[in-house]
Design a protein around this motif. Structure first.
Motif, PDB file in Angstrom:
ATOM      1  N   PRO A 170      -2.331   6.140  47.831  1.00 51.23           N
ATOM      2  CA  PRO A 170      -3.252   6.042  49.406  1.00 51.23           C
ATOM      3  C   PRO A 170      -4.223   5.356  49.358  1.00 51.23           C
ATOM      4  O   PRO A 170      -5.093   5.325  47.986  1.00 51.23           O
ATOM      5  CB  PRO A 170      -3.114   7.580  49.593  1.00 51.23           C
TER       6      PRO A 170
ATOM      7  N   ALA B  49      -3.218  11.296  30.887  1.00 50.98           N
ATOM      8  CA  ALA B  49      -3.030  11.986  32.331  1.00 50.98           C
ATOM      9  C   ALA B  49      -2.586  12.066  33.637  1.00 50.98           C
ATOM     10  O   ALA B  49      -2.264  13.384  33.872  1.00 50.98           O
ATOM     11  CB  ALA B  49      -5.270  11.464  32.882  1.00 50.98           C
TER      12      ALA B  49
ATOM     13  N   VAL C  99       0.629  11.880  33.701  1.00 45.51           N
ATOM     14  CA  VAL C  99       2.069  12.296  33.662  1.00 45.51           C
ATOM     15  C   VAL C  99       2.061  13.678  33.400  1.00 45.51           C
ATOM     16  O   VAL C  99       2.096  14.695  34.244  1.00 45.51           O
ATOM     17  CB  VAL C  99       2.839  11.424  32.085  1.00 45.51           C
TER      18      VAL C  99
ATOM     19  N   ALA D 205      -0.796  15.713  33.973  1.00 42.24           N
ATOM     20  CA  ALA D 205      -1.568  16.246  35.345  1.00 42.24           C
ATOM     21  C   ALA D 205       0.233  16.662  35.852  1.00 42.24           C
ATOM     22  O   ALA D 205       0.183  17.559  36.627  1.00 42.24           O
ATOM     23  CB  ALA D 205      -1.990  15.810  35.679  1.00 42.24           C
ATOM     24  N   ARG D 206       1.364  15.893  36.505  1.00 35.84           N
ATOM     25  CA  ARG D 206       1.949  15.925  37.476  1.00 35.84           C
ATOM     26  C   ARG D 206       3.314  17.196  36.781  1.00 35.84           C
ATOM     27  O   ARG D 206       3.138  17.583  37.394  1.00 35.84           O
ATOM     28  CB  ARG D 206       2.646  14.077  37.739  1.00 35.84           C
TER      29      ARG D 206
ATOM     30  N   VAL E 125       1.044  20.711  35.960  1.00 36.36           N
ATOM     31  CA  VAL E 125       0.075  21.280  36.742  1.00 36.36           C
ATOM     32  C   VAL E 125       1.315  22.137  38.430  1.00 36.36           C
ATOM     33  O   VAL E 125       2.791  21.974  38.427  1.00 36.36           O
ATOM     34  CB  VAL E 125      -0.152  20.731  38.236  1.00 36.36           C
TER      35      VAL E 125
ATOM     36  N   LEU F   2      -3.524  24.441  43.155  1.00 35.25           N
ATOM     37  CA  LEU F   2      -2.798  23.746  42.131  1.00 35.25           C
ATOM     38  C   LEU F   2      -3.827  24.045  40.873  1.00 35.25           C
ATOM     39  O   LEU F   2      -5.086  23.561  41.050  1.00 35.25           O
ATOM     40  CB  LEU F   2      -2.560  21.775  42.035  1.00 35.25           C
TER      41      LEU F   2
ATOM     42  N   ASP G 109      -2.953  24.422  35.820  1.00 37.64           N
ATOM     43  CA  ASP G 109      -2.116  24.272  35.380  1.00 37.64           C
ATOM     44  C   ASP G 109      -2.531  25.729  33.854  1.00 37.64           C
ATOM     45  O   ASP G 109      -1.607  25.564  33.075  1.00 37.64           O
ATOM     46  CB  ASP G 109      -1.870  23.077  33.919  1.00 37.64           C
TER      47      ASP G 109
ATOM     48  N   ARG H  18      -8.235  20.581  48.084  1.00 32.74           N
ATOM     49  CA  ARG H  18      -9.856  20.057  48.649  1.00 32.74           C
ATOM     50  C   ARG H  18     -10.240  20.531  49.098  1.00 32.74           C
ATOM     51  O   ARG H  18     -11.679  20.826  48.911  1.00 32.74           O
ATOM     52  CB  ARG H  18      -8.994  18.087  49.007  1.00 32.74           C
TER      53      ARG H  18
ATOM     54  N   GLN I 101      -6.409  19.735  33.180  1.00 33.91           N
ATOM     55  CA  GLN I 101      -5.552  18.929  33.798  1.00 33.91           C
ATOM     56  C   GLN I 101      -5.680  17.669  34.784  1.00 33.91           C
ATOM     57  O   GLN I 101      -5.648  16.962  35.063  1.00 33.91           O
ATOM     58  CB  GLN I 101      -4.055  18.976  33.891  1.00 33.91           C
ATOM     59  N   ILE I 102      -6.500  18.675  36.192  1.00 30.43           N
ATOM     60  CA  ILE I 102      -7.083  17.823  37.063  1.00 30.43           C
ATOM     61  C   ILE I 102      -7.924  17.385  37.431  1.00 30.43           C
ATOM     62  O   ILE I 102      -8.331  16.104  37.428  1.00 30.43           O
ATOM     63  CB  ILE I 102      -7.032  18.607  38.539  1.00 30.43           C
TER      64      ILE I 102
ATOM     65  N   LEU J 276      -7.973  14.387  34.899  1.00 29.33           N
ATOM     66  CA  LEU J 276      -7.504  13.646  35.550  1.00 29.33           C
ATOM     67  C   LEU J 276      -8.022  12.852  36.598  1.00 29.33           C
ATOM     68  O   LEU J 276      -8.190  11.475  37.369  1.00 29.33           O
ATOM     69  CB  LEU J 276      -5.455  13.281  37.097  1.00 29.33           C
TER      70      LEU J 276
ATOM     71  N   ARG K  63      -9.372  13.063  45.483  1.00 30.08           N
ATOM     72  CA  ARG K  63      -7.626  11.883  46.626  1.00 30.08           C
ATOM     73  C   ARG K  63      -6.558  11.735  45.935  1.00 30.08           C
ATOM     74  O   ARG K  63      -5.105  11.817  46.331  1.00 30.08           O
ATOM     75  CB  ARG K  63      -7.883  10.780  47.696  1.00 30.08           C
ATOM     76  N   LEU K  64      -6.679  11.232  45.076  1.00 28.75           N
ATOM     77  CA  LEU K  64      -5.587   9.931  44.030  1.00 28.75           C
ATOM     78  C   LEU K  64      -5.059  10.590  43.228  1.00 28.75           C
ATOM     79  O   LEU K  64      -3.681  10.919  43.098  1.00 28.75           O
ATOM     80  CB  LEU K  64      -6.388   8.632  43.776  1.00 28.75           C
TER      81      LEU K  64
ATOM     82  N   PHE L  74      -4.588  13.944  43.737  1.00 28.81           N
ATOM     83  CA  PHE L  74      -3.605  15.182  44.054  1.00 28.81           C
ATOM     84  C   PHE L  74      -2.751  14.258  44.853  1.00 28.81           C
ATOM     85  O   PHE L  74      -1.353  15.334  44.771  1.00 28.81           O
ATOM     86  CB  PHE L  74      -4.083  16.159  45.357  1.00 28.81           C
ATOM     87  N   HIS L  75      -2.490  13.308  45.182  1.00 27.09           N
ATOM     88  CA  HIS L  75      -1.296  12.116  45.687  1.00 27.09           C
ATOM     89  C   HIS L  75      -0.574  12.528  44.048  1.00 27.09           C
ATOM     90  O   HIS L  75       0.729  12.456  44.536  1.00 27.09           O
ATOM     91  CB  HIS L  75      -2.135  10.620  45.694  1.00 27.09           C
ATOM     92  N   VAL L  76      -0.847  11.576  42.721  1.00 28.47           N
ATOM     93  CA  VAL L  76      -0.076  11.359  41.903  1.00 28.47           C
ATOM     94  C   VAL L  76       0.467  12.567  41.725  1.00 28.47           C
ATOM     95  O   VAL L  76       1.484  13.073  41.402  1.00 28.47           O
ATOM     96  CB  VAL L  76      -1.310  11.379  40.863  1.00 28.47           C
ATOM     97  N   ILE L  77      -0.109  14.247  41.935  1.00 27.61           N
ATOM     98  CA  ILE L  77       0.435  15.351  41.521  1.00 27.61           C
ATOM     99  C   ILE L  77       1.521  15.441  42.162  1.00 27.61           C
ATOM    100  O   ILE L  77       2.513  16.686  41.674  1.00 27.61           O
ATOM    101  CB  ILE L  77      -1.063  16.102  41.432  1.00 27.61           C
ATOM    102  N   ASN L  78       1.272  15.681  43.844  1.00 24.31           N
ATOM    103  CA  ASN L  78       2.325  15.099  44.330  1.00 24.31           C
ATOM    104  C   ASN L  78       3.283  14.695  44.434  1.00 24.31           C
ATOM    105  O   ASN L  78       4.088  14.700  45.152  1.00 24.31           O
ATOM    106  CB  ASN L  78       1.797  15.534  45.634  1.00 24.31           C
ATOM    107  N   MET L  79       3.183  13.234  43.517  1.00 27.37           N
ATOM    108  CA  MET L  79       4.688  12.628  43.386  1.00 27.37           C
ATOM    109  C   MET L  79       5.936  13.417  42.828  1.00 27.37           C
ATOM    110  O   MET L  79       5.721  14.055  41.570  1.00 27.37           O
ATOM    111  CB  MET L  79       3.797  11.417  43.166  1.00 27.37           C
ATOM    112  N   PRO L  80       7.019  12.390  42.931  1.00 28.47           N
ATOM    113  CA  PRO L  80       8.170  12.637  42.017  1.00 28.47           C
ATOM    114  C   PRO L  80       7.450  12.578  41.005  1.00 28.47           C
ATOM    115  O   PRO L  80       7.222  12.092  40.487  1.00 28.47           O
ATOM    116  CB  PRO L  80       9.473  11.602  42.484  1.00 28.47           C
ATOM    117  N   VAL L  81       8.180  13.152  39.810  1.00 26.39           N
ATOM    118  CA  VAL L  81       8.195  12.999  37.772  1.00 26.39           C
ATOM    119  C   VAL L  81       7.673  11.115  38.120  1.00 26.39           C
ATOM    120  O   VAL L  81       7.603  10.428  37.218  1.00 26.39           O
ATOM    121  CB  VAL L  81       8.139  13.828  37.098  1.00 26.39           C
TER     122      VAL L  81
ATOM    123  N   ARG M  93       8.306   8.608  39.977  1.00 27.88           N
ATOM    124  CA  ARG M  93       7.507   7.839  40.082  1.00 27.88           C
ATOM    125  C   ARG M  93       6.176   7.051  39.606  1.00 27.88           C
ATOM    126  O   ARG M  93       5.322   6.556  39.272  1.00 27.88           O
ATOM    127  CB  ARG M  93       6.942   7.856  41.527  1.00 27.88           C
ATOM    128  N   VAL M  94       5.544   8.913  38.652  1.00 28.24           N
ATOM    129  CA  VAL M  94       4.531   9.169  38.328  1.00 28.24           C
ATOM    130  C   VAL M  94       4.920   7.922  36.554  1.00 28.24           C
ATOM    131  O   VAL M  94       4.041   7.177  36.629  1.00 28.24           O
ATOM    132  CB  VAL M  94       4.023  10.443  37.300  1.00 28.24           C
TER     133      VAL M  94
END
Lengths: 198, 198
Positions: free
Chosen positions: A19, A47, A49, A51-52, A55, A64, A66, A90, B7-8, B11, B28-29, B31-38, B40-41
């Motif tokens: 985004p 970082a 992978v 975090a994803r 978290v 969110l 960890d 946020r 961890q957040i 990142l 923003r990035l 939290f976007h990554v944290i909400n992406m499917p594993v 895709r990350v």
């Protein structure tokens, strides 16, 4: 993008999917990464992978984190009888940065939106209602001042009021440093309605 | 950032270190990554590490590529007797996007800058001089129109001229769609100096 080799194109594409990153920024980021030391790139990749994967939601406020409990919920010196309800982590961070709020939070992870098909069941409202069974004195609804945010605030307030807990919401008005000339009419009228005796 | 779990925070810090990404975008990035499917990350993370590890310099024009020869140098229908010298791969891409240039390139990877301590020896000039020993008819110097870019152009032109190869540089003037009112004086004078008979 056949003037870039496939690995570079792939990386630019990946960045463009994030985004707020346009074609130019994606290029710039890609070349930055290519020129970074390998270890630094691996650190950044890890970082993301980690975090994803690590978290999860705080079992108390649903933000969110960890750990099982987030840094705020696990602090005993915070006032656990005042809960500020926000749309996302946020927004929580925005209030934490002020350093002046000593209560705890509850993160809904969104707002009611018929347009996007988000119903109250999609938000962390059930978790909030369970928390209210403990000793809670006030719920401050701090959803965004958007159509969705205000609808969510209305819905929540109706849901909570029967329990007798005090429900408040953030003041609406002219932002500090704001020039009346550039402020929309709705805000101006709200500021007038909410005027304070000096 | 003790309101975010480690961890957040980690990142967000990693993202903030990237060029053109401020504190807000980094959040923003993250939290976007944290909400992406594993998956895709992981794909994004791999694209970064792979690009960083596989990308090398084209042995002909020194651009960044993942093959021995870049896509442009390896095309036989490009005019290999005309070389456009650019500062970096993004500048090459800018000309490729026009789709009208049929020659090849040479990427210097920077410009001479006493301020940053970049000397001709730090740039891919030696590689360019070696290429000029083959059949080259024209070298178009397309460094940026900055102090560093112009110094580099001057230096290169002095270096190449003795070999008898034609050396040209990009025209300087009013950009297409530009309003004279908003254009700096140096550009206005250059446009005047370079005026064309209609």
């Amino acid at each position: 993008m056949d003037y870039y080799s496939s690995q570079i194109s792939k990386l630019i594409e990946e960045f463009t999917a994030l985004p707020g990153i346009g074609a130019k920024s994606a290029q710039r980021l890609a070349f930055h990464v290519i020129n970074m030391p390998v270890e630094r790139v691996e650190e950044l990749a890890n970082a993301m992978v980690t975090a994803r994967k690590k978290v999860c939601y705080c079992k108390e406020c649903c933000t969110l984190t960890d750990q099982e409990l987030c840094p705020i919920c696990s602090k005993p010196d915070r006032d656990h009888t005042t809960i500020m309800v926000v749309e996302n982590t946020r927004d929580l961070a925005a209030y934490e940065k002020t350093g002046k709020y000593n209560g705890v939070y509850h993160v809904l992870h969104g707002a009611i939106s018929p347009m996007l098909g988000i119903t109250p069941a999609d938000l962390r409202m059930k978790e909030l209602m369970i928390r209210l069974q403990a000793d809670v004195k006030e719920v401050i609804i701090a959803t965004n001042s958007t159509l969705e945010g205000e609808a969510t605030a209305m819905y929540l307030s109706k849901l909570i009021k029967p329990s007798g807990i005090k429900v408040t919401k953030l003041a609406s008005g002219v932002p500090v440093g704001g020039d009346l000339e550039y402020i929309d009419e709705v805000t101006l009228l709200r500021a007038l309605d909410g005027r304070i005796v000096m």
